[in-house]
Design a protein around this motif. Structure first.
Motif, PDB file in Angstrom:
ATOM      1  N   VAL A  36      61.789  26.211 108.887  1.00  0.00           N
ATOM      2  CA  VAL A  36      62.876  25.045 108.752  1.00  0.00           C
ATOM      3  C   VAL A  36      63.147  24.605 110.377  1.00  0.00           C
ATOM      4  O   VAL A  36      63.858  23.531 110.486  1.00  0.00           O
ATOM      5  N   LEU A  52      74.214  27.013 106.618  1.00  0.00           N
ATOM      6  CA  LEU A  52      73.514  28.227 105.924  1.00  0.00           C
ATOM      7  C   LEU A  52      73.974  29.129 105.159  1.00  0.00           C
ATOM      8  O   LEU A  52      75.589  29.349 104.633  1.00  0.00           O
ATOM      9  N   THR A  62      67.922  35.443 106.497  1.00  0.00           N
ATOM     10  CA  THR A  62      68.005  33.900 107.266  1.00  0.00           C
ATOM     11  C   THR A  62      68.776  34.795 108.829  1.00  0.00           C
ATOM     12  O   THR A  62      69.479  33.692 108.867  1.00  0.00           O
ATOM     13  N   THR A 127      72.218  18.850 107.327  1.00  0.00           N
ATOM     14  CA  THR A 127      71.298  19.983 106.097  1.00  0.00           C
ATOM     15  C   THR A 127      72.301  20.893 105.231  1.00  0.00           C
ATOM     16  O   THR A 127      72.645  21.694 106.016  1.00  0.00           O
ATOM     17  N   PHE A 129      71.063  24.469 103.148  1.00  0.00           N
ATOM     18  CA  PHE A 129      71.072  25.211 103.244  1.00  0.00           C
ATOM     19  C   PHE A 129      71.087  26.332 102.082  1.00  0.00           C
ATOM     20  O   PHE A 129      72.757  27.029 102.789  1.00  0.00           O
ATOM     21  N   ALA A 164      69.247  21.872 100.989  1.00  0.00           N
ATOM     22  CA  ALA A 164      67.785  22.490 100.821  1.00  0.00           C
ATOM     23  C   ALA A 164      68.051  23.355 100.042  1.00  0.00           C
ATOM     24  O   ALA A 164      68.961  24.912 100.657  1.00  0.00           O
ATOM     25  N   LEU A 166      65.719  27.921 100.040  1.00  0.00           N
ATOM     26  CA  LEU A 166      64.983  28.581 100.679  1.00  0.00           C
ATOM     27  C   LEU A 166      64.738  29.876  99.677  1.00  0.00           C
ATOM     28  O   LEU A 166      65.548  30.735  99.093  1.00  0.00           O
TER      29      LEU A 166
END
Length: 200
Positions: A36, A52, A62, A127, A129, A164, A166
């Protein structure tokens, strides 16, 4: 071969995740963090903030990533589950209290909450996530079934924020591996511990 139903696909991934040894889980967390960070480092303009999430025990971890991104000078925002399956966002730093959500089985930060406007500010978030159980090669996401992200993602379609997912390497699957619905918005890229997959 017919795609798995969402129920069957979720059960298979959850069972597999429970069987990952702790040492392998830790190694994968380090690899995911590195992958990442390498992805973010090559973006222009320089990344100022990301959204996130605080992983549950069986998801790709994470926590180390959150801390490292803050050390890198990146603002990290985590989701808070609201009523009617809506999400808001709180900026997180080490030392910020996390508490159990009143609406979902997740941990959430305590602090000032932001809505969609956070993603509309120029360069505030590069971004987003998001968690997933699996992603197929068309970018379709198999989520936990809560519907929070399915409702949130359409609200930021007009922004330049990249989405994105994960997942572990073995959870990135060929298209048609599991059922998808019309509201299952595709992600822009999939990041696994070993690499970044850009969805075309």
């Amino acid at each position: 071969m017919d795609p798995l139903s969402k129920k069957s696909a979720r059960a298979a991934v959850r069972a597999a995740r429970k069987n990952i040894p702790e040492h392998l889980r830790a190694t994968r967390a380090e690899q995911l963090c590195s992958t990442v960070r390498e992805y973010l480092a090559q973006l222009t303009p320089v990344v100022r903030g990301v959204a996130l999430y605080y992983s549950s025990p069986e998801e790709p971890d994470t926590e180390a990533l959150m801390r490292q991104l803050v050390d890198d000078g990146i603002h990290v925002y985590l989701p808070v589950c609201e009523a009617e399956h809506r999400l808001s966002w709180v900026r997180w730093e080490p030392g910020i209290e996390l508490e159990r959500s009143a609406h979902a089985p997740v941990m959430e930060p305590v602090g000032r909450r932001y809505g969609v406007e956070l993603f509309e500010q120029e360069e505030a978030i590069s971004t987003l996530f998001i968690p997933a159980l699996s992603i197929d090669s068309n970018g379709r996401r198999l989520g936990q079934g809560g519907g929070y992200y399915d409702r949130f993602l359409p609200r930021i379609e007009h922004t330049p924020v990249q989405i994105a997912a994960l997942v572990y390497d073995e959870e990135y699957l060929p298209a048609g591996s599991f059922e998808v619905d019309a509201h299952d918005a595709p992600v822009d890229l999939v990041i696994t511990p070993s690499m970044v997959h850009h969805i075309i």
